[in-house]
Design a protein around this motif. Sequence first.
Motif, mmCIF file in Angstrom:
data_model
loop_
_atom_site.group_PDB
_atom_site.id
_atom_site.type_symbol
_atom_site.label_atom_id
_atom_site.label_comp_id
_atom_site.label_asym_id
_atom_site.label_seq_id
_atom_site.Cartn_x
_atom_site.Cartn_y
_atom_site.Cartn_z
ATOM 1 N N SER A 1 -15.942 3.728 15.898
ATOM 2 C CA SER A 1 -16.002 3.012 17.170
ATOM 3 C C SER A 1 -14.784 3.415 17.996
ATOM 4 O O SER A 1 -13.848 4.017 17.482
ATOM 5 C CB SER A 1 -15.990 1.503 16.928
ATOM 6 N N ARG A 2 -14.812 3.067 19.281
ATOM 7 C CA ARG A 2 -13.712 3.348 20.189
ATOM 8 C C ARG A 2 -12.387 2.803 19.640
ATOM 9 O O ARG A 2 -11.373 3.492 19.605
ATOM 10 C CB ARG A 2 -14.029 2.617 21.497
ATOM 11 N N GLN B 1 -7.131 3.433 16.843
ATOM 12 C CA GLN B 1 -6.183 3.071 15.779
ATOM 13 C C GLN B 1 -5.886 4.262 14.885
ATOM 14 O O GLN B 1 -4.747 4.483 14.485
ATOM 15 C CB GLN B 1 -6.736 1.901 14.930
ATOM 16 N N LYS B 2 -6.922 5.023 14.591
ATOM 17 C CA LYS B 2 -6.732 6.177 13.717
ATOM 18 C C LYS B 2 -5.757 7.175 14.379
ATOM 19 O O LYS B 2 -4.850 7.690 13.745
ATOM 20 C CB LYS B 2 -8.079 6.844 13.438
ATOM 21 N N LEU B 3 -5.970 7.403 15.661
ATOM 22 C CA LEU B 3 -5.083 8.316 16.394
ATOM 23 C C LEU B 3 -3.641 7.823 16.328
ATOM 24 O O LEU B 3 -2.722 8.585 16.040
ATOM 25 C CB LEU B 3 -5.520 8.421 17.865
ATOM 26 N N ALA C 1 -6.822 -0.387 26.922
ATOM 27 C CA ALA C 1 -6.568 0.393 25.709
ATOM 28 C C ALA C 1 -7.761 1.291 25.446
ATOM 29 O O ALA C 1 -8.902 0.840 25.529
ATOM 30 C CB ALA C 1 -6.357 -0.545 24.537
ATOM 31 N N CYS C 2 -7.521 2.566 25.174
ATOM 32 C CA CYS C 2 -8.630 3.475 24.891
ATOM 33 C C CYS C 2 -8.121 4.689 24.122
ATOM 34 O O CYS C 2 -6.920 4.958 24.120
ATOM 35 C CB CYS C 2 -9.318 3.901 26.197
ATOM 36 N N PRO C 3 -9.017 5.428 23.468
ATOM 37 C CA PRO C 3 -8.570 6.600 22.708
ATOM 38 C C PRO C 3 -7.886 7.649 23.595
ATOM 39 O O PRO C 3 -6.958 8.329 23.153
ATOM 40 C CB PRO C 3 -9.866 7.155 22.108
#
Length: 177
Positions: free
Chosen positions: A107-108, A113-115, A17-19
């Motif tokens: 943080s990553r 989550q924001k995205l 999981a990553c941005p």
Amino acid sequence: MEAKKLMERAIAFHGHACPGVAIGVLASKYILEHGSEFSIDEELVAVVENDNCSVDAIQALLGTTFGKGNLIYLDYGKNNYTFYNRSNKKAIKLSIKRSSFEDRDLSREERMQKLLNTPPEEIFKIENVEFDPPEEAQIHESIICENCGDPTMSTRVFDYKGKKLCIPCIKKFKNKK
Ligand SMILES: [Zn+2]
Ligand SMILES: [Zn+2]
């Protein structure tokens, strides 16, 4: 489909999981939600301007893959994605907005989550563009490299000191000098 569900499918393909994956999920979500204009089949072509994590989400969720030839990579270093529908000749471009990069102190995990909680329309500038897809990949005959013997696509074999060589072999000879 919910961004979180799409994220799970993308992570299963990508491995973590990553941005970056979240950005690809959002671009895919937008296309999936405009299914009448962009059906998910061989007629859909994605042109991506980076080769980062986001592209794995696009391959997993939209089925545009290198192997099928409906994923085209331009080495521009931008999180921009253009989608072409060959059936109805529509094209749309999603370009990431500058504001999406303004919360570097997160943080990553927080950024991801924001995205995922933001609608694609707020992350990307979305515009219809002219239908002008890159040409479909051509099948070229293979030639045998005179050094390593690998059958190699004819457009990737070059004359080097009187021999027909593949790109890795030419590099090897050049480095020996
Ligand atoms: Zn990643
Ligand atoms: Zn070779």
